[in-house]
Design an enzyme around this catalytic site. Structure first.
Site, PDB file in Angstrom:
ATOM      1  N   ASP A  86      -4.485  10.145  14.015  1.00  0.00           N
ATOM      2  CA  ASP A  86      -4.879   9.803  12.644  1.00  0.00           C
ATOM      3  C   ASP A  86      -5.793   8.577  12.638  1.00  0.00           C
ATOM      4  OD1 ASP A  86      -5.026  10.259   9.947  1.00  0.00           O
ATOM      5  OD2 ASP A  86      -3.067   9.421   9.461  1.00  0.00           O
TER       6      ASP A  86
ATOM      7  N   GLY B 284       0.527   5.261   1.203  1.00  0.00           N
ATOM      8  CA  GLY B 284      -0.307   6.228   1.917  1.00  0.00           C
ATOM      9  C   GLY B 284       0.330   7.596   1.856  1.00  0.00           C
ATOM     10  N   GLY B 285      -0.245   8.497   2.635  1.00  0.00           N
ATOM     11  CA  GLY B 285       0.216   9.870   2.610  1.00  0.00           C
ATOM     12  C   GLY B 285       1.667  10.035   3.018  1.00  0.00           C
ATOM     13  N   PHE B 286       2.180   9.127   3.807  1.00  0.00           N
ATOM     14  CA  PHE B 286       3.518   9.327   4.342  1.00  0.00           C
ATOM     15  C   PHE B 286       4.561   8.376   3.774  1.00  0.00           C
ATOM     16  CE2 PHE B 286       0.714  11.429   7.130  1.00  0.00           C
ATOM     17  CZ  PHE B 286       1.412  12.545   7.541  1.00  0.00           C
ATOM     18  N   GLY B 287       4.160   7.463   2.945  1.00  0.00           N
ATOM     19  CA  GLY B 287       5.157   6.568   2.369  1.00  0.00           C
ATOM     20  C   GLY B 287       4.551   5.267   1.892  1.00  0.00           C
TER      21      GLY B 287
ATOM     22  N   GLY C 147       0.819  -1.202   0.000  1.00  0.00           N
ATOM     23  CA  GLY C 147       0.000   0.000   0.000  1.00  0.00           C
ATOM     24  C   GLY C 147       0.850   1.247   0.000  1.00  0.00           C
TER      25      GLY C 147
ATOM     26  N   VAL D  74       4.254   1.031   1.972  1.00  0.00           N
ATOM     27  CA  VAL D  74       4.300  -0.058   2.939  1.00  0.00           C
ATOM     28  C   VAL D  74       4.581  -1.358   2.193  1.00  0.00           C
ATOM     29  CG1 VAL D  74       3.016  -1.273   4.733  1.00  0.00           C
ATOM     30  CG2 VAL D  74       2.633   1.161   4.387  1.00  0.00           C
TER      31      VAL D  74
HETATM   32  N1  LIG Z   1       0.883  -3.505   9.520  1.00  0.00           N
HETATM   33  C1  LIG Z   1       0.291  -3.629   8.325  1.00  0.00           C
HETATM   34  N2  LIG Z   1      -0.067  -4.846   7.866  1.00  0.00           N
HETATM   35  C2  LIG Z   1      -0.680  -4.971   6.665  1.00  0.00           C
HETATM   36  N3  LIG Z   1      -0.965  -3.947   5.848  1.00  0.00           N
HETATM   37  C3  LIG Z   1      -0.630  -2.706   6.230  1.00  0.00           C
HETATM   38  C4  LIG Z   1       0.030  -2.474   7.485  1.00  0.00           C
HETATM   39  N4  LIG Z   1       0.250  -1.151   7.609  1.00  0.00           N
HETATM   40  C5  LIG Z   1      -0.245  -0.580   6.485  1.00  0.00           C
HETATM   41  N5  LIG Z   1      -0.781  -1.507   5.643  1.00  0.00           N
HETATM   42  C6  LIG Z   1      -1.406  -1.270   4.338  1.00  0.00           C
HETATM   43  O1  LIG Z   1      -0.682  -0.258   3.680  1.00  0.00           O
HETATM   44  C7  LIG Z   1      -1.566   0.779   3.280  1.00  0.00           C
HETATM   45  C8  LIG Z   1      -0.849   2.105   3.358  1.00  0.00           C
HETATM   46  O2  LIG Z   1      -0.646   2.465   4.698  1.00  0.00           O
HETATM   47  P1  LIG Z   1      -0.238   3.911   5.143  1.00  0.00           P
HETATM   48  O3  LIG Z   1       1.063   4.249   4.488  1.00  0.00           O
HETATM   49  O4  LIG Z   1      -0.307   3.941   6.621  1.00  0.00           O
HETATM   50  O5  LIG Z   1      -1.301   4.860   4.519  1.00  0.00           O
HETATM   51  P2  LIG Z   1      -2.769   5.194   4.927  1.00  0.00           P
HETATM   52  O6  LIG Z   1      -2.972   4.717   6.332  1.00  0.00           O
HETATM   53  O7  LIG Z   1      -2.832   6.663   4.793  1.00  0.00           O
HETATM   54  O8  LIG Z   1      -3.618   4.448   3.930  1.00  0.00           O
HETATM   55  C9  LIG Z   1      -2.738   0.683   4.238  1.00  0.00           C
HETATM   56  O9  LIG Z   1      -3.907   1.148   3.638  1.00  0.00           O
HETATM   57  C10 LIG Z   1      -2.826  -0.798   4.524  1.00  0.00           C
HETATM   58  O10 LIG Z   1      -3.657  -1.439   3.583  1.00  0.00           O
END
Ligand SMILES: Nc1ncnc2c1ncn2[C@@H]1O[C@H](COP(=O)(O)OP(=O)(O)O)[C@@H](O)[C@H]1O
Ligand SMILES: *[C@@H]1O[C@H](CO)[C@@H](O)[C@H](O)[C@H]1NC(C)=O
Ligand SMILES: *[C@@H]1O[C@H](CO)[C@@H](O)[C@H](O)[C@H]1NC(C)=O
Ligand SMILES: *[C@@H]1O[C@H](CO)[C@@H](O)[C@H](O)[C@H]1NC(C)=O
Ligand SMILES: *[C@@H]1O[C@H](CO)[C@@H](O)[C@H](O)[C@H]1NC(C)=O
Ligand SMILES: *[C@@H]1O[C@H](CO)[C@@H](O)[C@H](O)[C@H]1NC(C)=O
Ligand SMILES: *[C@@H]1O[C@H](CO)[C@@H](O)[C@H](O)[C@H]1NC(C)=O
Ligand SMILES: *[C@@H]1O[C@H](CO)[C@@H](O)[C@H](O)[C@H]1NC(C)=O
Ligand SMILES: [Mg+2]
Length: 685
Positions: A484, A367-370, A365, A372
């Site tokens: 958040d 998101g706004g900060f990087g 994924g 994953v």
């Molecule tokens: N610990 C985790 N285990 C599985 N998937 C995760 C985890 N953390 C984040 N993700 C996935 O990565 C995506 C991006 O997360 P993040 O960067 O926090 O952006 P946001 O929360 O703004 O969507 C999330 O929407 C989620 O689906």
């Protein structure tokens, strides 16, 4: 054997000690619920009682003996453990595990071996070295007044003790004549009659498990190379009533000795528990055994030495090239102040390997900060989510890392565990437990044919997240504000339990607010109006976001969305509008096709509205929210007008939201939405 000892000075000079200290004393999480327990992963900085030749090496190993003749060494866990519940009670079940290494720089030359033992005192000054292993002497060998239970790892065959060979494991009670012994090895899990032999000396670190069951008085001893799971069939299994041996309070320790033959005896890790399983020793976190130089093969040496030197030079050359490449590939930023966070610091190399070089295939994924990534840590095989955050401001890194580490101590079943971090130039990597079912938003909006959640699951997740947030606000040593709360930060584990994730943005409450920080962290649609204005996050701004989340889960709709004309529709207003029309339940997600608990849904909608009330003072705190959700306290009889008060004043002030308690005014993010309420009405929704 003694003649070979003359080679020692030469060989000692080649003795290279390449050790990297890594000491951990994590709370033994996930281990058995024993009465008393401990876990050491390396020994640096621990208060181990040392006696005789025993030392703690700079690399964090206990070294019981070195290559000096006729010495003995002892090491003890600093406090005695209670093996009986009363002075004459039975000895309780216990479990011990340790990782050890026996090494010699003289090829096949061996020390006498060593023992793990349980004894009434730490005074073993009367014990002899050599074949007595620093545990007994010729007078007290065999005496029941010793009260000593031991596991011997014997590398010399002493016929006076009826030793079976020079590489065996034995169970000893008050004497070096073992109650039961076996050649060192382990049984194959798929063919339990197949014993794979293991050399105790020089075979790399090995792990021992000792388990005693008070009911059956069965003692199991299991051996295996470190890193492989505990074999099912123990190497030794004997029944012996240890109530006749171990005292009420007794010390756990190691003992070792040398004679004319010597050796290094090391302990790398150690754990124990009474009435429970010994905490698991993570092999990846153990310190490394030192490298004690190549094994000389006497006459062959003359021929091999020139060849070896040539190979060595070549290898060094290749090594340097590889090191330089690796240096750049795995380069990270480490500063002195980070030393204390050692346990929470991951090496970039491990994270790089875990995610196969941050391959796109492992991207889960953005998101706004990087971004994953999913990864599997080498060694422990633990599944993790690695979040890469670009980070450029030099100031604040220290505070941020301190916070990451402090947050790493948060542990709750409804909070995603933060395991640690790694820092590179301009980049911070945060390592979390991997959540197999991804984030809640993906389940709510039924993307990719995902079955949407039923009402029971939704209501359970709402309660679980409330518990997680309550923990952050009130149950940890400091108030932690999440900042958040939103559907994509609610993650679902294997069993579909809701867990609150993403503390990358959280700031600890008592760090105070930085008046310089004017920008607001958080996500549009979940931001409380007073947060937008004053930029100060409080537990009640989290409650606001949580209220929006409840509505989102109940209605299956995003907090703000755009209609085809580009107008923004605000979910809170729409739910409130439905309530005004006395058709509150029309707001419930149509994808549920009417399959939901009416009173729960009604509660969820009203509670969601109350939590996302524009006036902070009107919002409940998380403890009250939990009481409403559990039905411990009945939800107050509220009328839609209670909420309209806020809304009306919003409209009357044309763009200015008035907080009646302070009479200060500030622009509201909700304002853009008022034009759209009428659109909603027109839509007839
Ligand atoms: N610990 C985790 N285990 C599985 N998937 C995760 C985890 N953390 C984040 N993700 C996935 O990565 C995506 C991006 O997360 P993040 O960067 O926090 O952006 P946001 O929360 O703004 O969507 C999330 O929407 C989620 O689906
Ligand atoms: C080995 O241990 C003995 C006893 O503690 C000590 O006197 C000696 O200096 C040590 N030798 C080495 C090489 O470390
Ligand atoms: C324990 O047993 C001993 C001998 O059997 C006896 O003398 C003593 O009183 C007992 N102690 C308790 C606390 O029961
Ligand atoms: C040690 O004690 C055991 C058990 O009492 C006995 O059989 C053995 O002969 C003793 N050995 C020595 C060398 O004293
Ligand atoms: C265990 O046994 C299986 C089947 O007999 C075999 O394939 C495997 O290699 C054995 N493992 C060890 C460690 O000997
Ligand atoms: C199990 O191991 C024993 C001893 O090595 C061997 O004789 C036997 O054939 C093995 N059985 C299987 C099913 O592999
Ligand atoms: C000893 O090992 C056997 C075989 O795996 C097991 O059934 C038994 O429960 C074990 N006993 C203890 C005390 O761990
Ligand atoms: C021992 O037996 C008691 C009662 O018979 C039982 O409650 C307990 O769980 C048993 N303990 C173990 C480790 O099996
Ligand atoms: Mg997130």
């Amino acid at each position: 054997m003694a003649s070979t000892a003359s080679m020692k000075p030469v060989l000692l000079s080649t003795l290279l000690v390449l050790t990297i200290g890594l000491t951990l004393n994590l709370p033994a999480s996930g281990a058995g619920e024993g009465d008393e327990q401990f876990l050491y992963t390396g020994f640096t900085g621990h208060n181990i009682i040392l006696d005789g030749a025993a030392t703690i090496t700079p690399g964090g190993l206990i070294e019981l003996t070195n290559e000096t003749f006729r010495i003995k060494g002892h090491a003890f866990h600093p406090a005695p453990m209670s093996f009986r519940r009363s002075p004459n009670g039975t000895v309780q079940s216990f479990s011990v595990s340790f990782v050890f290494g026996i090494m010699s720089s003289f090829g096949d030359i061996r020390g006498h071996g060593f023992t793990f033992f349980i004894a009434p005192s730490t005074d073993l000054s009367a014990a002899y070295s050599i074949q007595f292993l620093g545990l007994f002497n010729d007078k007290n060998n065999g005496s029941t007044s010793n009260h000593i239970f031991a596991i011997e790892l014997d590398t010399i065959q002493n016929t006076e003790f009826s030793d079976i060979d020079n590489n065996h494991v034995g169970i000893d009670v008050n004497s070096l004549n073992s109650v039961n012994s076996s050649p060192a090895g382990f049984y194959n899990d798929s063919n339990s009659s197949m014993l794979t032999k293991l050399p105790l000396i020089g075979g790399g670190p090995l792990q021992i498990w000792v388990d005693y069951d008070m009911n059956s008085t069965e003692i199991n001893v299991t051996l295996a190379p470190v890193g492989i799971p505990k074999p099912v069939k123990p190497l030794l299994s004997t029944t012996y009533d240890l109530s006749t041996v171990i005292t009420e309070q007794a010390y756990l320790g190691f003992s070792s000795s040398t004679g004319l033959s010597t050796g290094h005896h090391y302990v790398l890790g150690w754990s124990s528990a009474i009435n429970g399983a010994a905490p698991t020793i993570d092999p990846t976190k153990l310190p490394k055994l030192p490298y004690l130089g190549p094994k000389p093969q006497s006459t062959l040496l003359v021929i091999l030495l020139p060849i070896a030197s040539a190979v060595f030079v070549l290898a060094v050359g290749i090594g340097v090239v590889l090191m330089v490449r690796r240096h750049f590939r795995y380069k990270e930023v480490r500063e002195d102040w980070e030393v204390e966070y050692g346990p929470h610091r991951f090496s970039y190399k491990d994270l790089y390997r875990a995610t196969k070089g941050f391959k796109d295939k492992y991207l889960i994924g953005v998101g706004g900060f990087g971004s994953v990534y999913k990864g599997v840590l080498p060694g422990s095989k633990l599944e993790v989510a690695v979040k890469r955050v670009s980070y450029d401001s030099k100031q604040g890194v220290k505070e941020f890392v301190a916070e990451v580490v402090s947050i790493g101590h948060l542990q709750h079943r409804n909070v995603v565990q933060l395991l640690g971090y790694c820092r590179r130039k301009g980049e911070l990597l945060l390592v979390y437990d991997y959540m197999a079912n991804g984030s809640l938003d993906k389940h709510l909006y039924g993307q990719e044919g995902n079955a949407t959640l039923d009402w029971g699951q939704r209501f359970r997740i709402i309660k679980e997240i409330a518990l997680g947030l309550l923990y952050l606000h009130e149950e940890w040593d400091r108030v932690v504000i999440h900042r958040d709360v939103k559907a994509s930060n609610v993650l679902l584990d294997k069993e579909m339990n809701g867990r609150l994730g993403d503390f990358g943005l959280a700031r600890l409450y008592d760090h105070g607010t930085d008046p310089q920080t004017t920008h607001v962290v958080g996500t549009i649609g979940y931001l409380a109006p007073e947060l937008v204005h004053r930029g100060k996050a409080t537990p009640l701004t989290d409650v606001f976001s949580f209220g929006v989340l409840i509505l989102e889960v109940t209605c299956g709709q995003k907090p703000i969305k755009e209609d085809p004309e580009g107008n923004q529709l605000v979910l809170t207003d729409w739910v409130l509008h439905n309530w005004h029309k006395e058709s509150l339940l029309d707001a419930v997600d149509t994808k549920l096709q009417g399959n939901y608990n009416i009173s729960e849904a009604r509660l969820a909608l009203k509670l969601g509205l109350l939590c996302s009330h524009p006036f902070p003072n009107a919002r409940p705190n998380m403890r009250q929210v939990m009481q409403y959700l559990d039905g411990d306290v009945t939800f107050p009889e509220l009328l839609p007008a209670h909420f309209s008060f806020g809304m009306l004043s919003l409209m009357q002030n044309e763009g200015q939201l008035v907080d009646s308690s302070r009479m200060s005014s500030y622009p509201s993010p909700m304002m853009q939405s008022f034009g759209s309420i009428s659109n909603l009405l027109a839509d007839g929704r």
